[in-house]
Enzyme design. Structure first.
Site, PDB file in Angstrom:
ATOM      1  N   ASP A  74      17.616   6.374 -16.609  1.00  0.00           N
ATOM      2  CA  ASP A  74      17.256   6.116 -15.206  1.00  0.00           C
ATOM      3  C   ASP A  74      17.290   4.609 -14.964  1.00  0.00           C
ATOM      4  O   ASP A  74      17.432   3.816 -15.890  1.00  0.00           O
ATOM      5  CB  ASP A  74      15.870   6.692 -14.878  1.00  0.00           C
ATOM      6  CG  ASP A  74      14.837   6.340 -15.944  1.00  0.00           C
ATOM      7  OD1 ASP A  74      14.818   5.182 -16.393  1.00  0.00           O
ATOM      8  OD2 ASP A  74      14.054   7.220 -16.332  1.00  0.00           O
ATOM      9  N   ASP A  76      15.317   1.410 -12.906  1.00  0.00           N
ATOM     10  CA  ASP A  76      14.135   0.904 -12.206  1.00  0.00           C
ATOM     11  C   ASP A  76      14.477  -0.428 -11.561  1.00  0.00           C
ATOM     12  O   ASP A  76      15.287  -1.202 -12.080  1.00  0.00           O
ATOM     13  CB  ASP A  76      12.967   0.717 -13.170  1.00  0.00           C
ATOM     14  CG  ASP A  76      12.542   2.024 -13.824  1.00  0.00           C
ATOM     15  OD1 ASP A  76      12.831   3.087 -13.251  1.00  0.00           O
ATOM     16  OD2 ASP A  76      11.940   1.973 -14.919  1.00  0.00           O
ATOM     17  N   ASP A 157       5.853  -5.144 -21.406  1.00  0.00           N
ATOM     18  CA  ASP A 157       5.369  -4.891 -22.767  1.00  0.00           C
ATOM     19  C   ASP A 157       6.107  -5.685 -23.840  1.00  0.00           C
ATOM     20  O   ASP A 157       5.510  -6.466 -24.579  1.00  0.00           O
ATOM     21  CB  ASP A 157       5.407  -3.389 -23.066  1.00  0.00           C
ATOM     22  CG  ASP A 157       6.741  -2.748 -22.733  1.00  0.00           C
ATOM     23  OD1 ASP A 157       7.715  -3.478 -22.429  1.00  0.00           O
ATOM     24  OD2 ASP A 157       6.831  -1.511 -22.774  1.00  0.00           O
TER      25      ASP A 157
END
Length: 465
Positions: A74, A76, A157
């Site tokens: 996907d 983002d 992260d």
């Protein structure tokens, strides 16, 4: 004075890692990303945001995978538009989330996730008017403080997930040397590892999954506190833990992930199967085969049922409980029902397995004793069950691991492969050890009576005399 007071109250802290960031722009001639590999929906959303005067970048795993030659699942997008502003630009869109507000933009069957650049949390939660940004362990409860692109990079992260790709200039914006780490096959967390793991303990699982999937080494400073902070996973909501465990187990590298989880002390309390590996040799072989088969199917782009996977991983916990109930005098099926109920209810405390999965898991387990009964019409009824194929594959896995008689599995393989008209002929005839008692036909009383017992009329008496 008032202005100075307000500045002190509402000022934002800047992390040490953010202070050391330096923007590096990587041109397309260096990174080599093919813009045509980006989904049309993601390009449409990015174009809409930029046309409205906002910035818009492809971020996260999509940029990482494109640089590694992998196909992103996907796309983002990160932007300086607020969720409300982004929502107003697209008709088929909605704002989701409370802890982390996002905008989902739909294009046909595809959904693109749009997030606003995040900034550092306020210094004093009580004074800011929004209490409980974190719990007592340091886990983030909400994260809707917006900031700049640079601050957003520092809030992500790992460094290789903090790359921003502009689909129109085709440049990559790198603030944290993530591009260098990616080329060096190093997985490095952003900021202080202890603080970042406390903010979101799931990052420890994600580090293991990404390292296995991308064939990277975890940076020593990133890996060092994982073993000590593993108990923090108990504070993660079960639904979120389930989502991360599914990603790990369906990554195509589940076996290597589980081995790494065990080595780093992340196995206890997540799933009983991870504890079983250390305690039961038969369970270790069974689970190893299950994960190996799962990895092979995923790498061959074949479908894998999460329900079947969880049934495999939890089976030996059920088996142990089942045997315990049977040894205490319970009937076979009653003991199995109780064992299933105990294991699934206990598991809900750790990982919230959805009902659509638990129903299939239960059916797979309940069908296992039926494979041992080969008489009458039982095999024909079993093979017509809607969940037969899953239960059959599960039975073959048990046979391959040495848990059940291999001859039984061979018979079922032949039975499944046989023509439906010939299956009835393959079913063994019931052999009875009871001797049938020979039935004797009783003669009527008139036939057995003697002649002197038969009454004689007076006329016949004269004739006889």
């Amino acid at each position: 004075m008032i202005r100075k007071f307000l500045h002190q109250v509402f000022k934002r802290k800047i992390s040490s890692h953010t202070a050391n960031t330096q923007l590096s722009i990587i041109p397309p001639s260096n990174h080599g990303i093919n813009r045509n590999l980006i989904s049309p929906c993601a390009l449409k959303v990015a174009h809409g945001l930029q046309k409205a005067g906002f910035s818009a970048f492809i971020v996260g795993g999509a940029v990482r995978d494109l640089l590694l030659g992998l196909k992103p699942k996907d796309f983002d997008i990160a932007t300086n538009a607020t969720p409300e502003q982004a929502r107003g630009l697209f008709k088929r869109s909605r704002i989701i989330g409370r802890r982390f507000r996002l905008v989902h933009v739909m294009c046909g069957n595809e959904t693109v996730e749009v997030s606003t650049f995040r900034g550092p949390l306020p210094d004093d939660n009580a004074v800011s008017g929004i209490k409980n940004y974190t719990d007592q362990h340091g886990r983030l409860l909400r994260d809707n403080v917006f900031g700049s692109q640079e601050e957003d990079a520092a809030r992500r992260d790992f460094t290789l997930n903090a790359l921003f790709y502009d689909p129109f200039s085709e440049e990559i914006h790198d603030y944290l040397d993530g591009y260098t780490d990616l080329k060096a096959k190093t997985l490095r967390i952003i900021g202080d590892p202890v603080t970042r793991y406390r903010e979101d303990p799931v990052r420890m699982l994600r580090a293991v999954r990404l390292a296995a999937k991308l064939e990277m080494q975890i940076d020593p400073l990133t890996a060092e506190p994982i073993g000590d902070l593993a108990p923090l996973l108990q504070n993660v909501p079960p639904a979120r833990l389930l989502d991360e465990m599914l990603k790990l187990l369906l990554s195509g590298h589940a076996l290597s992930c589980v081995v790494d989880l065990r080595q780093r002390g992340l196995h206890h309390g997540l799933l009983p199967m991870l504890d079983v590996i250390l305690e039961q040799p038969l369970g270790e072989r069974f689970i190893t085969l299950a994960l190996k088969n799962t990895d092979e199917r995923i790498q061959q782009d074949k479908h894998v049922s999460p329900a079947f996977l969880f049934a495999s991983l939890l089976w030996h916990e059920v088996l142990t409980t089942w045997n315990s109930y049977k040894n205490s005098g319970e009937k076979l099926l009653t003991a199995l029902y109780r064992a299933i109920e105990d294991v699934l209810s206990s598991q809900q405390k750790n990982i919230a397995i959805p009902r659509r999965f638990s129903a299939t898991i239960t059916e797979i387990w309940l069908m296992q004793p039926r494979f041992e009964s080969l008489v009458g019409r039982k095999p024909l009824r079993l093979i017509s069950h809607p969940r037969f194929r899953a239960a059959y594959d599960f039975m073959l896995l048990r046979s391959e691991s040495g848990e059940m008689n291999p001859e039984l599995a061979i018979w079922w393989k032949s039975f499944v492969a046989a023509d439906p008209d010939n299956r009835a002929k393959m079913i063994p005839k019931p052999s009875s050890t009871r001797k049938r008692k020979k039935r004797t036909r009783r003669k009527p009383a008139s036939d057995t009576a003697s002649a002197d017992q038969i009454p004689v009329s007076a006329d016949k008496e004269k004739a006889i005399s």
